[in-house]
Design an enzyme around this catalytic site. Structure first.
Site, PDB file in Angstrom:
ATOM      1  CB  THR A  99      -3.417 -14.495  23.711  1.00 33.89           C
ATOM      2  OG1 THR A  99      -3.423 -15.925  23.624  1.00 33.89           O
ATOM      3  CG2 THR A  99      -3.894 -13.908  22.391  1.00 33.89           C
ATOM      4  CE  LYS A 174      -4.586 -18.651  21.425  1.00 34.55           C
ATOM      5  NZ  LYS A 174      -4.100 -18.325  22.776  1.00 34.55           N
TER       6      LYS A 174
END
Length: 275
Positions: A99, A174
């Site tokens: 991420t 995300k």
């Protein structure tokens, strides 16, 4: 696109090691690297070959998947000394499962394109238990032909795979996922504490709320029990990207502080951010 036979994995920890196991079980060759010896031994026990550097991984792989913690670490394994670009041949697909900020993914994609290398951002969702079960969620982005060529490899460890757009779109997806996750976690904490202050047993209330309009994944899965190691990083990405987009998201600043307070009350540590 060339079919994927050998998959490189950079990062063989709690996410990367089970991913290696699933890839091997589905017939892919796996070549991995991790600076931690114990992580390498664990992956090797499942049948993965271990390389001495990201460069060596890139030299022998059709697809390289990166699963490290922070933006700076991703850029380090790609562009640093002994990194992926030093060993990559034109056409290599590099997929970032970490991420990172959407603008970081776009910047990396542009730099790699200059070298005829392809970036896919495939941030992984659902956590360690899903990685172990081979049921991760991929919020993917980047070149669609490359993405489809890699889909069989992704499907070995992910049960749900989505392509959201050009490079950076997966990280944006995300980021939104994490915003909503931590918002729910913050609301759950405050709501259950309020109920307790008014004499309602939190566990009985939690069980009842599972059947109500307040039901959410963070409550059902007790997200706070994970230790929430990435919460501050996740919300910092949200706030920085909102600044770049010239958007005011006042709730997000509050969420970050509520989660911090929850972690302090639970005796959990704060993350160490590499420079």
């Amino acid at each position: 696109m060339k079919s994927i036979e050998t998959v490189g994995l950079l990062g063989l920890g709690k996410m990367g090691c089970p991913m290696a196991k699933h890839l091997l079980a589905h017939g892919f060759k796996v070549l991995g690297f991790d600076p931690i010896d114990a992580a390498c031994r664990a992956a090797a026990a499942h049948g993965a070959r271990i390389a001495g550097s990201p460069r060596e991984v890139a030299q022998e792989s059709d697809l390289v998947i990166i699963v490290v913690g922070f933006d700076s670490e991703v850029e380090g394994v790609v562009f640093g000394r002994g990194g992926v670009v030093e060993g990559a041949k034109p056409g290599l697909v590099i997929a970032v499962g970490s991420t990172i900020a959407p603008h970081t993914a776009k910047r990396i994609a542009a730099r790699l394109a200059e070298r005829q290398l392809v970036l896919l951002d495939i941030p992984l969702t659902r956590g360690e238990a899903a990685a172990a079960a081979g049921e991760l969620l991929i919020l993917g982005a980047g070149d669609e032909a490359a993405f489809e060529a890699c889909r069989p490899a992704f499907a070995s460890f992910a049960s749900d795979i989505f392509h959201l757009g050009p490079a950076g779109a997966g990280q944006a997806g995300k980021m939104v996922n994490n915003l909503i996750l931590w918002a729910c976690t913050a609301a759950n904490d405050e709501g259950l504490r309020l109920g307790a202050a008014l004499g309602v047993d939190p566990e009985r209330l939690r069980a009842a709320l599972h059947h109500s309009s307040a039901q959410n994944w963070a409550m059902d899965e007790r997200a706070e029990g994970s230790g929430m190691p990435w919460a501050e990083k996740d919300m910092s990405i949200v706030l920085a990207e909102a600044d770049r987009a010239r958007m005011s998201l006042p709730l997000c600043g509050s969420i970050k502080e509520v989660i911090k307070g929850l972690k302090i009350r639970m005796g959990l540590g704060m993350p160490e951010v590499p420079e």
